[in-house]
Structures are given as structure tokens and as C-alpha cells.
Design a protein around this motif. Structure first.
Motif, PDB file in Angstrom:
ATOM      1  N   ALA A   8       0.817  -1.221   0.000  1.00  0.00           N
ATOM      2  CA  ALA A   8       0.000   0.000   0.000  1.00  0.00           C
ATOM      3  C   ALA A   8       0.849   1.269   0.000  1.00  0.00           C
ATOM      4  O   ALA A   8       0.312   2.376   0.035  1.00  0.00           O
ATOM      5  N   GLY A   9       2.181   1.112  -0.028  1.00  0.00           N
ATOM      6  CA  GLY A   9       3.056   2.276  -0.106  1.00  0.00           C
ATOM      7  C   GLY A   9       3.780   2.604   1.174  1.00  0.00           C
ATOM      8  O   GLY A   9       4.521   3.586   1.239  1.00  0.00           O
ATOM      9  N   ILE A  10       3.581   1.802   2.217  1.00  0.00           N
ATOM     10  CA  ILE A  10       4.274   2.031   3.488  1.00  0.00           C
ATOM     11  C   ILE A  10       5.647   1.362   3.419  1.00  0.00           C
ATOM     12  O   ILE A  10       5.752   0.203   3.025  1.00  0.00           O
ATOM     13  N   LYS A  11       6.683   2.074   3.797  1.00  0.00           N
ATOM     14  CA  LYS A  11       8.027   1.505   3.745  1.00  0.00           C
ATOM     15  C   LYS A  11       8.166   0.381   4.763  1.00  0.00           C
ATOM     16  O   LYS A  11       7.518   0.374   5.813  1.00  0.00           O
ATOM     17  N   GLY A  12       9.034  -0.581   4.452  1.00  0.00           N
ATOM     18  CA  GLY A  12       9.136  -1.793   5.236  1.00  0.00           C
ATOM     19  C   GLY A  12       9.363  -1.575   6.715  1.00  0.00           C
ATOM     20  O   GLY A  12       8.692  -2.181   7.557  1.00  0.00           O
ATOM     21  N   ILE A  13      10.325  -0.711   7.077  1.00  0.00           N
ATOM     22  CA  ILE A  13      10.654  -0.516   8.485  1.00  0.00           C
ATOM     23  C   ILE A  13       9.481   0.113   9.237  1.00  0.00           C
ATOM     24  O   ILE A  13       9.230  -0.179  10.409  1.00  0.00           O
ATOM     25  N   LEU A  14       8.726   0.967   8.554  1.00  0.00           N
ATOM     26  CA  LEU A  14       7.559   1.595   9.170  1.00  0.00           C
ATOM     27  C   LEU A  14       6.425   0.578   9.324  1.00  0.00           C
ATOM     28  O   LEU A  14       5.694   0.591  10.313  1.00  0.00           O
ATOM     29  N   ALA A  15       6.284  -0.318   8.353  1.00  0.00           N
ATOM     30  CA  ALA A  15       5.267  -1.366   8.432  1.00  0.00           C
ATOM     31  C   ALA A  15       5.562  -2.306   9.594  1.00  0.00           C
ATOM     32  O   ALA A  15       4.646  -2.707  10.332  1.00  0.00           O
ATOM     33  N   VAL A  16       6.820  -2.667   9.775  1.00  0.00           N
ATOM     34  CA  VAL A  16       7.220  -3.554  10.867  1.00  0.00           C
ATOM     35  C   VAL A  16       6.935  -2.894  12.217  1.00  0.00           C
ATOM     36  O   VAL A  16       6.333  -3.496  13.112  1.00  0.00           O
ATOM     37  N   GLY A  17       7.381  -1.650  12.382  1.00  0.00           N
ATOM     38  CA  GLY A  17       7.176  -0.944  13.643  1.00  0.00           C
ATOM     39  C   GLY A  17       5.706  -0.744  13.964  1.00  0.00           C
ATOM     40  O   GLY A  17       5.260  -0.923  15.103  1.00  0.00           O
ATOM     41  N   THR A  18       4.913  -0.401  12.955  1.00  0.00           N
ATOM     42  CA  THR A  18       3.482  -0.170  13.153  1.00  0.00           C
ATOM     43  C   THR A  18       2.754  -1.462  13.494  1.00  0.00           C
ATOM     44  O   THR A  18       1.869  -1.484  14.356  1.00  0.00           O
ATOM     45  N   ASP A  19       3.124  -2.557  12.833  1.00  0.00           N
ATOM     46  CA  ASP A  19       2.511  -3.850  13.128  1.00  0.00           C
ATOM     47  C   ASP A  19       2.823  -4.275  14.559  1.00  0.00           C
ATOM     48  O   ASP A  19       1.955  -4.798  15.281  1.00  0.00           O
ATOM     49  N   LEU A  20       4.058  -4.062  15.011  1.00  0.00           N
ATOM     50  CA  LEU A  20       4.427  -4.396  16.386  1.00  0.00           C
ATOM     51  C   LEU A  20       3.608  -3.580  17.387  1.00  0.00           C
ATOM     52  O   LEU A  20       3.148  -4.106  18.400  1.00  0.00           O
ATOM     53  N   PHE A  21       3.421  -2.298  17.089  1.00  0.00           N
ATOM     54  CA  PHE A  21       2.649  -1.445  17.999  1.00  0.00           C
ATOM     55  C   PHE A  21       1.191  -1.888  18.038  1.00  0.00           C
ATOM     56  O   PHE A  21       0.545  -1.866  19.093  1.00  0.00           O
ATOM     57  N   HIS A  22       0.652  -2.292  16.888  1.00  0.00           N
ATOM     58  CA  HIS A  22      -0.725  -2.789  16.825  1.00  0.00           C
ATOM     59  C   HIS A  22      -0.879  -4.064  17.673  1.00  0.00           C
ATOM     60  O   HIS A  22      -1.875  -4.229  18.384  1.00  0.00           O
TER      61      HIS A  22
END
Length: 411
Positions: free
Chosen positions: A101-115
Motif C-alpha cells: 500500500a506504499g508504506i516503507k518496510g521498516i515503518l510497516a514492521v514498527g506499526t505492526d508491532l505497535f498494533h
């Protein structure tokens, strides 16, 4: 072992989601937490995004728009539908989907962990579940997971600082291996059940049993400090070196920080199959470690460096709660074998998505030389195929749920 890990993670996800959905107080808190996310998504978009919320200029982790917030809800919804229906693996599509969806990998990883951390904090019934925790096992494991999380976070951030494209390539390659294994194994399992004419179980099959081979060997190693556990189940209890437990924690924490999956998906099979801990003790320890591992990873390794989108996390949490509820209800009126087939296809679509995206990363880093048109076509086909399959699965589950409402009411 990986399928058992996938099923164990899904069971945890389902229990936490049901705990939140059944509590009016928790739902009210969730709505209050999600309100700022909605307001931000409506008020802020594109290049005016404040830098503290992710509007970086270097390779831009991701710009935020209301459509991205909506996509995060849909991604959470589809992951929840898969988890609720199959009882396995829905969370594995979140990071690849965010990247598509356009989210960079490191941001996707961090956001998924926070979720995952937010769901663990809100959903865990501490007084009911954590009574099974062996304190010494938990401490040894968490010491190791802290080391692993720190190492994984350092690697991810170092790769991003070295070359943001390299970071995306690294994360994508890991998911290619994981999703490829799960996808092909699930498809083979589906074809085997279909050939045998077995309806199958929609929730991942029987629970794993405690191992005897490798666990017995590890428990025979006398390396202080020795930890006693399962005293209530075995006369005198079992013993294992705290070093072995800590090493397992390092492995789990490293995977959690690298992939953004919280670590829970491998804790259960490692405790049961490798260390020989009973399922009874493992459940409580697993819940405890997810809270600490995901919390420590998301906050200390990603949040303070600007690699978390709070609004994305809230969107995924809202979507996944709804998806899990619908998916779990749908399994009561649909044969498990059909759901297994959809699951295998969805995971393989995620595998193709990340695989087809790798050439564009390798070309950007000048590792390989391919025509720009071919690279663009592969990436586009991978993304469209992935979202088409996941959307088809989601629409099928929702339509089945709606048409089967009378049968569900009768049940």
C-alpha cells in the motif's frame, strides 16, 4: 512446526480480540483511542505531514492520507477474517500488505508491532491467564528476547540508514521465505484433504503435543542456572538450563523485531517442541512475553525513531476486531476445507507479491539490470494479484456470513 506456530499465534489473536469485543469498557477505550487517528487522517495529508508523525524526506517512510487510514482498516479486516476463519496466519499478511500500500518496510514492521502491543494490553485478562506463568522461565526468556529485539531493531535501522531500499529488500526477502513455506505447505495440505474427501478443521487441526526427543536432550544439559517448571504436572517437576531458555528468547525477539509479528507465533512451538514445557505453562508465559516483547520492540526500537504510525495501528486494530468476529462466526456454516483453500491462495498471493517486488529493489540498488518496463509490470502484477485475492476472500466470507445469518441465528 511453522504451521503449529501460525495456529498458536492465531489462537492468541482470537482470544485477545474476543476479550476486547465482549467488554463495553474496552470498546469505549478503543473508540477514544481511535478518534485521534480519524481526526489526523482527515486533517493531515500528503507533504504537510509533520516530521514527528512520519513526514521524512529521505526516501519518505510514508505520506499519510485519509485513504491510507481506510486501507489500514481494510488490511486489518482481511487479516482478522483469515485468523477468525482458519485459525492460522492472518497476521502474516499485514506487513506485506502495508508495504504494497506504499508504506516503507521498516515503518510497516514498527506499526505492526505497535498494533500487536496495543491488542495485547487491551485484550489480555491478566487475572485469568497469567496464573500459569513460571516466573523463572519468564524472566530468563524475557532477558533473551530483550537482547534479540535490540539486535533485530539495530539491524533494521542500520540497513535503513545505510540504504532505505536495502531495508525494504531485506524485509521482503524474509517474508518471501516465510510466506512461501506457509503457502506451499498449506496448499499441499488442502489438496491432500480434498483428495481424501475430508472436510477438515478450520482452526488449524489438533493442538500440539509435548515433544520427547530434543526437549529431553536439552533438559539433560546441566548448565547453571537450572530452572524447575511443571511441578504441578510432573512429580518433582522438570528442569532446564536458563541459558537454553534465554537463547530461545533471543531467537524469538530477533524475529519479532525484524518481521513485526510480536514473537508470539514462534514462542508456543519453541516452548512445547524444543524446551518441553507443558502447554498449560506455555500459554501464560506466551501471553506475558508478547506484551513485553512487542512493547519493548515497538517503543524502544521503532517509536522513538519515528518508525510507527499510530493512526495506521489503530486502523488495523479496528479492522482486525471486526474481521475476527465475522470469520469465527462464518466457520460455523462453511466447511473447513474451502476456507483452507482460500487461506493457502491468500498466503501464496502474499508470497508472489513480495517476490515480484524484489526485482525493483535489486534494480534500484544496481545489483541486477532489468528493463524498467518489466520491473514495473512485475511489481504492479504482484500488488494487484495480492489485493485481488485478499479482497475476494474477504468478500466471500462477508457474503457467506450475510446469507447464512438465518442459519447462525438458529444455531
Amino acid at each position: 512446526m511453522m504451521m503449529a506456530a501460525s495456529a498458536a499465534h492465531a489462537r492468541w489473536d482470537y482470544e485477545q480480540s474476543m476479550s476486547i469485543l465482549k467488554s463495553r469498557k474496552k470498546m469505549l477505550i478503543l473508540m477514544l483511542l481511535a478518534l485521534p487517528a480519524l481526526l489526523v487522517s482527515l486533517a493531515v495529508a500528503g507533504d504537510v505531514m509533520p516530521q514527528m508523525l512520519g513526514g521524512k524526506s529521505a526516501y519518505s517512510p510514508a505520506y499519510y492520507t485519509p485513504s491510507v487510514f481506510l486501507v489500514s482498516i481494510l488490511i486489518g479486516l482481511c487479516a482478522g477474517l483469515i485468523t477468525g476463519c482458519i485459525g492460522a496466519g492472518g497476521g502474516f499478511i499485514i506487513t506485506p500488505a502495508l508495504m504494497s500500500a506504499g508504506i516503507k518496510g521498516i515503518l510497516a514492521v514498527g506499526t505492526d508491532l505497535f498494533h500487536i502491543f496495543a491488542k495485547a494490553i487491551m485484550g489480555t485478562a491478566v487475572h485469568k491467564k497469567l496464573g500459569n506463568v513460571n516466573t523463572k522461565l519468564a524472566v530468563a526468556f524475557l532477558v533473551g528476547s530483550g537482547v534479540g529485539v535490540t539486535g533485530g531493531g539495530l539491524i533494521n535501522r542500520a540497513l535503513y540508514e545505510l540504504n532505505p531500499v536495502l531495508s525494504d529488500t531485506f524485509i521482503s526477502a524474509i517474508y518471501v521465505v516465510l510466506l512461501g513455506f506457509l503457502g506451499f505447505y498449506s496448499m499441499a495440505d488442502f489438496l491432500k484433504l480434498r483428495k481424501a474427501g475430508d472436510g477438515g478443521c478450520a482452526h488449524g487441526g489438533p493442538a500440539p503435543t509435548e515433544g520427547t526427543g530434543l526437549p529431553a536432550k536439552l533438559q539433560s544439559i546441566n548448565l547453571p542456572p537450572m530452572i524447575t517448571f511443571d511441578e504441578d504436572l510432573v512429580p518433582g517437576g522438570k528442569k532446564i538450563s536458563g541459558v537454553m531458555v534465554a537463547v530461545s528468547g533471543v531467537f524469538v525477539g530477533f524475529l519479532a523485531a525484524i518481521m513485526g509479528v510480536g514473537g508470539g507465533f514462534v514462542t508456543f512451538p519453541i516452548f512445547v517442541y524444543v524446551l518441553g514445557v507443558s502447554s498449560f505453562t506455555t500459554v501464560g508465559t506466551d501471553i506475558l512475553q508478547i506484551i513485553f516483547t512487542a512493547g519493548y520492540a515497538s517503543i524502544t526500537q521503532y517509536a522513538i525513531y519515528g518508525f510507527i504510525f499510530y493512526t495506521l495501528a489503530m486502523g488495523m486494530l479496528l479492522g482486525s476486531l471486526l474481521g475476527i468476529q465475522l470469520g469465527a462466526l462464518t466457520t460455523r456454516v462453511v466447511k473447513g476445507i474451502y476456507i483452507r483453500g482460500f487461506y493457502a491462495i491468500a498466503i501464496l498471493a502474499g508470497f508472489v507479491n513480495r517476490l515480484f517486488d524484489l526485482p525493483s529493489k535489486l534494480v534500484s540498488m544496481e545489483i541486477i539490470d532489468l528493463p524498467a518496463s518489466l520491473v514495473s509490470t512485475l511489481s504492479t502484477v504482484g500488488s494487484y494479484l495480492f489485493f485481488a485475492v485478499v479482497a475476494a476472500f474477504g468478500l466471500w466470507v462477508i457474503s457467506t456470513f450475510i446469507t447464512k445469518i438465518p442459519a447462525l441465528r438458529e444455531g
